[in-house]
Design a protein around this motif. Structure first.
Motif, PDB file in Angstrom:
ATOM      1  N   UNK A 198       0.948  -1.498  -0.239  1.00 30.10           N
ATOM      2  CA  UNK A 198       0.259  -0.105   0.025  1.00 30.10           C
ATOM      3  C   UNK A 198       0.812   1.264  -0.239  1.00 30.10           C
ATOM      4  N   UNK A 199       1.991   1.391   0.795  1.00 30.39           N
ATOM      5  CA  UNK A 199       3.499   2.329   0.806  1.00 30.39           C
ATOM      6  C   UNK A 199       3.488   2.479  -0.481  1.00 30.39           C
ATOM      7  N   UNK A 200       3.734   1.360  -1.755  1.00 27.35           N
ATOM      8  CA  UNK A 200       4.280   1.834  -2.890  1.00 27.35           C
ATOM      9  C   UNK A 200       2.909   2.219  -3.491  1.00 27.35           C
ATOM     10  N   UNK A 201       1.777   1.884  -3.647  1.00 27.67           N
ATOM     11  CA  UNK A 201       1.218   2.159  -4.270  1.00 27.67           C
ATOM     12  C   UNK A 201       0.650   3.703  -3.925  1.00 27.67           C
ATOM     13  N   UNK A 202       0.840   4.134  -2.726  1.00 26.25           N
ATOM     14  CA  UNK A 202       0.345   5.821  -2.239  1.00 26.25           C
ATOM     15  C   UNK A 202       1.691   6.288  -2.895  1.00 26.25           C
ATOM     16  N   UNK A 203       2.920   6.134  -3.465  1.00 28.08           N
ATOM     17  CA  UNK A 203       3.833   6.945  -3.286  1.00 28.08           C
ATOM     18  C   UNK A 203       3.690   6.616  -5.663  1.00 28.08           C
ATOM     19  N   UNK A 204       2.957   5.470  -5.752  1.00 23.32           N
ATOM     20  CA  UNK A 204       2.870   6.127  -7.023  1.00 23.32           C
ATOM     21  C   UNK A 204       1.670   6.805  -7.482  1.00 23.32           C
ATOM     22  N   UNK A 205       0.570   6.409  -7.137  1.00 21.09           N
ATOM     23  CA  UNK A 205      -0.457   7.593  -7.324  1.00 21.09           C
ATOM     24  C   UNK A 205      -0.527   9.166  -7.086  1.00 21.09           C
ATOM     25  N   UNK A 206       0.893   8.998  -5.756  1.00 17.23           N
ATOM     26  CA  UNK A 206       1.417  11.188  -6.215  1.00 17.23           C
ATOM     27  C   UNK A 206       2.045  10.754  -7.195  1.00 17.23           C
ATOM     28  N   UNK A 207       3.398   9.987  -7.873  1.00 17.51           N
ATOM     29  CA  UNK A 207       4.227  10.736  -9.389  1.00 17.51           C
ATOM     30  C   UNK A 207       2.246  10.565 -10.191  1.00 17.51           C
ATOM     31  N   UNK A 208       1.809   9.421 -10.228  1.00 20.67           N
ATOM     32  CA  UNK A 208       0.659  10.615 -11.437  1.00 20.67           C
ATOM     33  C   UNK A 208       0.246  11.540 -11.397  1.00 20.67           C
TER      34      UNK A 208
END
Length: 383
Positions: free
Chosen positions: A269-279
Protein backbone atom coordinates in the motif's frame (compact mmCIF):
# COMPACT_ATOMS: atom_id res chain seq x y z
CA UNK A 1 -69.87 7.04 -2.19
CA UNK A 2 -71.82 3.78 -2.00
CA UNK A 3 -70.95 0.32 -3.34
CA UNK A 4 -73.59 -1.92 -4.90
CA UNK A 5 -72.94 -5.66 -5.36
CA UNK A 6 -74.76 -7.99 -7.75
CA UNK A 7 -74.12 -11.66 -8.55
CA UNK A 8 -72.89 -12.43 -12.08
CA UNK A 9 -72.01 -16.12 -12.01
CA UNK A 10 -70.48 -18.80 -9.84
CA UNK A 11 -68.09 -17.02 -7.44
CA UNK A 12 -68.35 -13.89 -9.60
CA UNK A 13 -69.83 -10.54 -8.53
CA UNK A 14 -70.18 -7.16 -10.16
CA UNK A 15 -69.49 -4.14 -7.96
CA UNK A 16 -70.74 -0.68 -8.85
CA UNK A 17 -69.47 2.31 -6.91
CA UNK A 18 -70.90 5.78 -7.30
CA UNK A 19 -68.21 8.41 -7.79
CA UNK A 20 -70.59 11.35 -7.54
CA UNK A 21 -71.26 14.05 -10.15
CA UNK A 22 -68.69 14.98 -12.76
CA UNK A 23 -67.83 18.63 -11.99
CA UNK A 24 -67.68 19.43 -15.72
CA UNK A 25 -70.65 17.52 -17.22
CA UNK A 26 -72.83 17.31 -14.11
CA UNK A 27 -73.48 13.63 -14.86
CA UNK A 28 -73.12 10.91 -12.27
CA UNK A 29 -69.99 8.74 -12.59
CA UNK A 30 -69.66 5.07 -11.65
CA UNK A 31 -66.78 2.66 -11.10
CA UNK A 32 -67.55 -0.90 -12.25
CA UNK A 33 -65.52 -4.05 -11.73
CA UNK A 34 -66.16 -7.79 -11.72
CA UNK A 35 -64.52 -9.58 -8.81
CA UNK A 36 -64.25 -13.14 -7.57
CA UNK A 37 -65.71 -14.02 -4.17
CA UNK A 38 -67.01 -17.14 -2.41
CA UNK A 39 -70.28 -15.44 -1.47
CA UNK A 40 -72.03 -12.09 -1.43
CA UNK A 41 -70.77 -11.22 2.04
CA UNK A 42 -67.13 -11.61 0.90
CA UNK A 43 -67.90 -9.62 -2.26
CA UNK A 44 -69.36 -6.79 -0.18
CA UNK A 45 -66.28 -6.77 2.04
CA UNK A 46 -64.00 -6.51 -1.00
CA UNK A 47 -66.21 -3.76 -2.45
CA UNK A 48 -65.88 -1.72 0.75
CA UNK A 49 -62.08 -2.14 0.67
CA UNK A 50 -61.91 -1.04 -2.98
CA UNK A 51 -64.21 1.90 -2.25
CA UNK A 52 -61.96 3.03 0.62
CA UNK A 53 -58.85 2.84 -1.59
CA UNK A 54 -60.60 4.78 -4.37
CA UNK A 55 -61.32 7.49 -1.81
CA UNK A 56 -57.62 7.53 -0.88
CA UNK A 57 -56.68 7.68 -4.56
CA UNK A 58 -54.34 4.66 -4.53
CA UNK A 59 -56.52 2.04 -6.21
CA UNK A 60 -55.70 0.75 -9.68
CA UNK A 61 -58.21 -1.43 -11.47
CA UNK A 62 -56.53 -4.79 -12.04
CA UNK A 63 -57.76 -5.04 -15.64
CA UNK A 64 -55.97 -1.81 -16.51
CA UNK A 65 -52.49 -2.49 -15.10
CA UNK A 66 -49.69 -4.19 -17.01
CA UNK A 67 -46.82 -6.14 -15.50
CA UNK A 68 -44.52 -3.20 -16.33
CA UNK A 69 -46.75 -0.66 -14.58
CA UNK A 70 -47.14 -2.88 -11.55
CA UNK A 71 -43.42 -3.67 -11.21
CA UNK A 72 -42.52 0.02 -11.40
CA UNK A 73 -45.09 0.78 -8.71
CA UNK A 74 -43.83 -2.12 -6.59
CA UNK A 75 -40.23 -0.89 -6.85
CA UNK A 76 -41.31 2.56 -5.72
CA UNK A 77 -43.19 1.12 -2.75
CA UNK A 78 -40.28 -1.20 -1.89
CA UNK A 79 -37.79 1.65 -1.67
CA UNK A 80 -38.80 2.18 1.97
CA UNK A 81 -38.17 -1.43 3.01
CA UNK A 82 -35.09 -2.57 1.06
CA UNK A 83 -31.41 -1.71 1.39
CA UNK A 84 -30.31 0.62 -1.40
CA UNK A 85 -27.97 -2.00 -2.88
CA UNK A 86 -30.74 -4.63 -2.96
CA UNK A 87 -33.20 -2.18 -4.48
CA UNK A 88 -30.68 -1.25 -7.18
CA UNK A 89 -30.11 -4.92 -8.02
CA UNK A 90 -33.88 -5.36 -8.35
CA UNK A 91 -34.14 -2.30 -10.61
CA UNK A 92 -31.37 -3.51 -12.91
CA UNK A 93 -32.89 -6.97 -13.36
CA UNK A 94 -36.48 -5.75 -13.68
CA UNK A 95 -35.66 -3.02 -16.21
CA UNK A 96 -33.06 -4.93 -18.22
CA UNK A 97 -34.69 -8.36 -18.27
CA UNK A 98 -38.19 -8.85 -16.83
CA UNK A 99 -39.99 -5.80 -18.25
CA UNK A 100 -38.71 -6.26 -21.84
CA UNK A 101 -40.03 -9.85 -21.81
CA UNK A 102 -43.18 -9.69 -19.66
CA UNK A 103 -43.93 -5.99 -19.24
CA UNK A 104 -46.71 -5.64 -21.84
CA UNK A 105 -48.79 -8.49 -20.45
CA UNK A 106 -51.78 -7.56 -18.30
CA UNK A 107 -51.02 -8.38 -14.68
CA UNK A 108 -54.34 -10.21 -14.45
CA UNK A 109 -53.48 -12.33 -17.49
CA UNK A 110 -49.94 -13.28 -16.47
CA UNK A 111 -49.85 -17.08 -16.43
CA UNK A 112 -47.35 -19.69 -15.17
CA UNK A 113 -46.51 -20.53 -18.80
CA UNK A 114 -45.31 -16.95 -19.36
CA UNK A 115 -42.91 -17.27 -16.43
CA UNK A 116 -41.80 -20.74 -17.52
CA UNK A 117 -41.00 -19.47 -21.01
CA UNK A 118 -39.15 -16.51 -19.53
CA UNK A 119 -36.93 -18.82 -17.47
CA UNK A 120 -36.17 -21.08 -20.45
CA UNK A 121 -35.34 -18.12 -22.69
CA UNK A 122 -33.00 -16.55 -20.13
CA UNK A 123 -31.19 -19.85 -19.59
CA UNK A 124 -30.73 -20.24 -23.35
CA UNK A 125 -30.01 -16.69 -24.52
CA UNK A 126 -30.36 -14.27 -21.61
CA UNK A 127 -26.98 -12.55 -21.73
CA UNK A 128 -27.24 -8.94 -22.83
CA UNK A 129 -24.04 -9.21 -24.87
CA UNK A 130 -25.63 -11.95 -26.98
CA UNK A 131 -23.10 -14.57 -25.93
CA UNK A 132 -25.49 -17.26 -24.70
CA UNK A 133 -27.58 -17.87 -21.64
CA UNK A 134 -27.48 -16.75 -18.03
CA UNK A 135 -26.44 -19.10 -15.24
CA UNK A 136 -28.97 -21.04 -13.20
CA UNK A 137 -28.06 -18.86 -10.22
CA UNK A 138 -28.81 -15.62 -12.10
CA UNK A 139 -32.12 -16.84 -13.52
CA UNK A 140 -33.18 -18.17 -10.14
CA UNK A 141 -32.55 -14.67 -8.75
CA UNK A 142 -34.81 -13.23 -11.49
CA UNK A 143 -37.49 -15.73 -10.49
CA UNK A 144 -37.12 -14.82 -6.79
CA UNK A 145 -37.62 -11.12 -7.52
CA UNK A 146 -40.67 -11.76 -9.72
CA UNK A 147 -42.23 -14.11 -7.17
CA UNK A 148 -41.68 -11.55 -4.38
CA UNK A 149 -43.33 -8.82 -6.46
CA UNK A 150 -46.29 -11.04 -7.33
CA UNK A 151 -46.73 -12.06 -3.69
CA UNK A 152 -47.23 -8.37 -2.96
CA UNK A 153 -49.77 -8.15 -5.80
CA UNK A 154 -51.80 -10.92 -4.15
CA UNK A 155 -51.77 -9.05 -0.82
CA UNK A 156 -52.95 -5.91 -2.63
CA UNK A 157 -55.76 -8.01 -4.19
CA UNK A 158 -54.62 -7.12 -7.70
CA UNK A 159 -54.47 -10.85 -8.52
CA UNK A 160 -56.06 -13.85 -6.83
CA UNK A 161 -52.99 -16.07 -6.80
CA UNK A 162 -49.32 -15.86 -7.65
CA UNK A 163 -48.60 -17.56 -11.02
CA UNK A 164 -44.91 -17.94 -10.10
CA UNK A 165 -45.78 -20.43 -7.34
CA UNK A 166 -46.60 -23.07 -9.96
CA UNK A 167 -43.12 -22.85 -11.51
CA UNK A 168 -40.01 -24.68 -10.32
CA UNK A 169 -37.03 -22.30 -10.52
CA UNK A 170 -33.67 -23.51 -11.88
CA UNK A 171 -31.66 -25.54 -9.41
CA UNK A 172 -28.36 -24.04 -8.34
CA UNK A 173 -25.47 -26.36 -7.73
CA UNK A 174 -23.18 -25.22 -4.95
CA UNK A 175 -19.96 -24.03 -6.56
CA UNK A 176 -16.85 -25.74 -5.34
CA UNK A 177 -14.59 -23.27 -3.59
CA UNK A 178 -11.04 -23.10 -4.83
CA UNK A 179 -8.14 -22.10 -2.59
CA UNK A 180 -4.97 -21.23 -4.48
CA UNK A 181 -1.65 -22.73 -3.45
CA UNK A 182 1.48 -20.57 -3.19
CA UNK A 183 2.65 -21.45 -6.70
CA UNK A 184 -0.70 -20.34 -8.16
CA UNK A 185 -0.69 -17.15 -6.07
CA UNK A 186 2.78 -16.24 -7.32
CA UNK A 187 1.81 -16.94 -10.94
CA UNK A 188 -1.37 -14.86 -10.69
CA UNK A 189 0.41 -11.85 -9.18
CA UNK A 190 3.29 -12.11 -11.64
CA UNK A 191 0.88 -12.19 -14.60
CA UNK A 192 -1.11 -9.21 -13.25
CA UNK A 193 2.06 -7.12 -13.12
CA UNK A 194 3.17 -8.22 -16.59
CA UNK A 195 -0.19 -7.54 -18.25
CA UNK A 196 -1.31 -4.40 -16.43
CA UNK A 197 0.19 -2.29 -13.66
CA UNK A 198 1.05 -2.17 -9.98
CA UNK A 199 -2.51 -1.14 -9.07
CA UNK A 200 -3.92 -4.35 -10.58
CA UNK A 201 -1.23 -6.36 -8.79
CA UNK A 202 -2.11 -4.63 -5.51
CA UNK A 203 -5.86 -5.31 -5.85
CA UNK A 204 -5.23 -9.04 -6.24
CA UNK A 205 -2.63 -9.01 -3.45
CA UNK A 206 -5.06 -7.30 -1.05
CA UNK A 207 -7.82 -9.79 -1.93
CA UNK A 208 -5.54 -12.73 -1.12
CA UNK A 209 -4.05 -11.33 2.08
CA UNK A 210 -7.08 -9.59 3.62
CA UNK A 211 -10.05 -11.63 2.31
CA UNK A 212 -11.90 -8.46 1.31
CA UNK A 213 -14.67 -8.64 -1.27
CA UNK A 214 -14.13 -7.06 -4.70
CA UNK A 215 -16.52 -4.16 -4.05
CA UNK A 216 -14.92 -3.51 -0.66
CA UNK A 217 -11.47 -3.31 -2.25
CA UNK A 218 -12.52 -1.07 -5.14
CA UNK A 219 -14.42 1.17 -2.70
CA UNK A 220 -11.61 1.45 -0.16
CA UNK A 221 -10.62 5.06 0.60
CA UNK A 222 -7.28 6.32 1.88
CA UNK A 223 -9.39 8.06 4.55
CA UNK A 224 -9.99 4.58 6.02
CA UNK A 225 -6.40 3.33 5.83
CA UNK A 226 -3.92 3.83 8.67
CA UNK A 227 -0.51 2.63 7.51
CA UNK A 228 1.15 3.58 10.81
CA UNK A 229 -1.31 1.37 12.67
CA UNK A 230 -1.16 -1.30 9.93
CA UNK A 231 -4.95 -1.38 9.66
CA UNK A 232 -7.86 -0.38 7.46
CA UNK A 233 -11.60 0.09 7.94
CA UNK A 234 -14.23 -1.31 5.59
CA UNK A 235 -16.78 1.51 5.52
CA UNK A 236 -18.03 1.50 1.91
CA UNK A 237 -18.25 -0.71 -1.14
CA UNK A 238 -18.20 0.11 -4.86
CA UNK A 239 -21.04 -1.66 -6.65
CA UNK A 240 -22.81 -1.49 -9.99
CA UNK A 241 -26.07 0.49 -9.81
CA UNK A 242 -28.82 1.41 -12.31
CA UNK A 243 -26.94 4.55 -13.37
CA UNK A 244 -23.41 3.11 -13.17
CA UNK A 245 -20.98 2.28 -10.38
CA UNK A 246 -21.59 3.94 -7.03
CA UNK A 247 -20.30 3.85 -3.45
CA UNK A 248 -22.66 2.28 -0.92
CA UNK A 249 -22.54 1.51 2.78
CA UNK A 250 -22.03 -2.22 3.50
CA UNK A 251 -25.15 -4.38 3.64
CA UNK A 252 -24.60 -5.62 7.19
CA UNK A 253 -23.07 -4.20 10.35
CA UNK A 254 -20.62 -7.13 10.39
CA UNK A 255 -19.28 -6.05 6.99
CA UNK A 256 -18.17 -2.75 8.52
CA UNK A 257 -15.00 -3.90 10.19
CA UNK A 258 -11.36 -3.22 10.97
CA UNK A 259 -8.77 -5.40 9.24
CA UNK A 260 -5.22 -5.51 10.53
CA UNK A 261 -2.49 -5.83 7.92
CA UNK A 262 0.71 -7.79 7.59
CA UNK A 263 3.97 -5.89 7.18
CA UNK A 264 4.17 -6.94 3.52
CA UNK A 265 0.63 -5.69 2.88
CA UNK A 266 1.52 -2.31 4.38
CA UNK A 267 4.55 -2.15 2.08
CA UNK A 268 2.35 -2.84 -0.96
CA UNK A 269 0.00 0.00 0.00
CA UNK A 270 2.89 2.38 0.70
CA UNK A 271 4.34 1.72 -2.75
CA UNK A 272 0.91 2.20 -4.35
CA UNK A 273 0.47 5.52 -2.54
CA UNK A 274 3.82 6.74 -3.88
CA UNK A 275 2.84 5.74 -7.44
CA UNK A 276 -0.43 7.67 -7.12
CA UNK A 277 1.46 10.75 -5.94
CA UNK A 278 3.73 10.53 -9.00
CA UNK A 279 0.72 10.19 -11.34
CA UNK A 280 -0.91 13.19 -9.68
CA UNK A 281 2.19 15.31 -10.28
CA UNK A 282 2.52 14.15 -13.89
CA UNK A 283 -1.10 14.76 -14.86
CA UNK A 284 -1.80 17.86 -12.79
CA UNK A 285 -5.42 19.07 -13.24
CA UNK A 286 -6.17 16.02 -15.43
CA UNK A 287 -5.76 13.79 -12.36
CA UNK A 288 -9.02 13.46 -10.45
CA UNK A 289 -9.41 10.96 -7.60
CA UNK A 290 -12.75 12.38 -6.50
CA UNK A 291 -13.34 9.96 -3.62
CA UNK A 292 -9.69 9.57 -2.53
CA UNK A 293 -9.84 5.87 -3.38
CA UNK A 294 -6.92 3.53 -2.85
CA UNK A 295 -7.33 1.67 -6.14
CA UNK A 296 -7.90 3.89 -9.17
CA UNK A 297 -6.86 4.21 -12.80
CA UNK A 298 -3.73 6.21 -13.69
CA UNK A 299 -5.81 9.40 -14.03
CA UNK A 300 -7.52 8.92 -10.66
CA UNK A 301 -10.83 7.67 -12.07
CA UNK A 302 -12.63 4.74 -10.43
CA UNK A 303 -12.05 1.17 -11.55
CA UNK A 304 -15.57 -0.16 -12.07
CA UNK A 305 -16.49 -3.68 -10.93
CA UNK A 306 -17.25 -4.73 -14.53
CA UNK A 307 -13.96 -3.32 -15.82
CA UNK A 308 -11.95 -5.17 -13.19
CA UNK A 309 -13.95 -8.36 -13.74
CA UNK A 310 -12.90 -8.33 -17.40
CA UNK A 311 -9.32 -7.50 -16.44
CA UNK A 312 -9.16 -10.38 -13.94
CA UNK A 313 -10.61 -12.81 -16.50
CA UNK A 314 -7.80 -11.99 -18.93
CA UNK A 315 -5.18 -12.34 -16.18
CA UNK A 316 -6.33 -15.73 -14.92
CA UNK A 317 -6.54 -17.10 -18.46
CA UNK A 318 -3.02 -15.93 -19.25
CA UNK A 319 -1.81 -17.42 -15.97
CA UNK A 320 -3.42 -20.77 -16.87
CA UNK A 321 -5.87 -20.58 -13.96
CA UNK A 322 -9.16 -20.85 -15.86
CA UNK A 323 -11.00 -22.58 -13.04
CA UNK A 324 -10.74 -19.77 -10.48
CA UNK A 325 -12.92 -16.73 -9.81
CA UNK A 326 -11.97 -13.49 -8.09
CA UNK A 327 -14.07 -14.58 -5.11
CA UNK A 328 -11.76 -17.60 -4.76
CA UNK A 329 -9.06 -15.19 -3.57
CA UNK A 330 -11.29 -14.55 -0.54
CA UNK A 331 -11.62 -18.32 -0.06
CA UNK A 332 -7.85 -18.56 -0.29
CA UNK A 333 -7.44 -16.09 2.57
CA UNK A 334 -10.03 -17.90 4.69
CA UNK A 335 -8.26 -21.21 4.10
CA UNK A 336 -4.92 -19.64 5.08
CA UNK A 337 -6.41 -18.40 8.35
CA UNK A 338 -8.01 -21.69 9.33
CA UNK A 339 -4.92 -23.70 8.41
CA UNK A 340 -2.88 -21.33 10.59
CA UNK A 341 -5.10 -22.24 13.55
CA UNK A 342 -7.15 -19.03 13.66
CA UNK A 343 -10.56 -19.69 15.23
CA UNK A 344 -13.80 -19.60 13.26
CA UNK A 345 -14.92 -16.60 15.31
CA UNK A 346 -11.80 -14.61 14.44
CA UNK A 347 -12.02 -15.66 10.79
CA UNK A 348 -15.71 -14.66 10.63
CA UNK A 349 -14.92 -11.20 12.03
CA UNK A 350 -12.07 -10.63 9.58
CA UNK A 351 -14.16 -11.81 6.61
CA UNK A 352 -17.22 -9.79 7.67
CA UNK A 353 -19.55 -12.77 7.83
CA UNK A 354 -22.94 -12.11 9.42
CA UNK A 355 -22.62 -15.15 11.69
CA UNK A 356 -19.95 -17.65 12.65
CA UNK A 357 -22.27 -20.33 11.21
CA UNK A 358 -21.61 -18.95 7.73
CA UNK A 359 -17.88 -19.47 8.21
CA UNK A 360 -18.30 -22.97 9.60
CA UNK A 361 -20.63 -24.03 6.78
CA UNK A 362 -18.40 -22.60 4.05
CA UNK A 363 -15.14 -24.02 5.30
CA UNK A 364 -16.02 -27.47 6.66
CA UNK A 365 -13.72 -28.95 4.01
CA UNK A 366 -10.83 -27.03 5.60
CA UNK A 367 -11.61 -27.78 9.23
CA UNK A 368 -12.14 -31.56 8.86
CA UNK A 369 -8.41 -32.24 8.29
CA UNK A 370 -7.62 -29.90 11.22
CA UNK A 371 -9.90 -31.93 13.49
CA UNK A 372 -7.99 -35.06 12.49
CA UNK A 373 -4.74 -33.35 13.50
CA UNK A 374 -6.22 -32.77 16.97
CA UNK A 375 -6.99 -36.49 17.24
CA UNK A 376 -3.44 -37.36 16.14
CA UNK A 377 -2.00 -35.03 18.81
CA UNK A 378 -4.23 -36.55 21.49
CA UNK A 379 -3.20 -40.02 20.36
CA UNK A 380 0.47 -39.15 20.76
CA UNK A 381 -0.20 -37.75 24.24
CA UNK A 382 -1.80 -41.02 25.39
CA UNK A 383 1.12 -43.19 24.37
Amino acid sequence: MLAHVEKRGKNSYRIIISLGKDPVTGKYRYYRETIKAKNKREAEKKAIEIEARILKGDYIKPDNITVEEYLNQWLENSSFNLKETTLNNYKIIINAHIIPELGKISLQKLQPIHIQNYILKKLKSGRRDGKGGLSNRSVRYHYTILREALDAAVKLQLIDKNPAVAIEPPKVEKKEMKALNQKEIDKLLETALEMYDYTTYAIIFIAIYTGMRRGEILGLSWDHVDLDDASLRVEQTLLKGPEGSKLYTPKTEQSRRTIFLTKTTVEVLEKLKKEQAINKLKLGPAYNNEYNLVFVNADGSIITPDAFKNRFTRIRKKAGLNNIRFHDLRHTHATMMLQAGISHKEAAERLGHSTITTTVDLYTHVTEPLKRRVVDKLERMTR
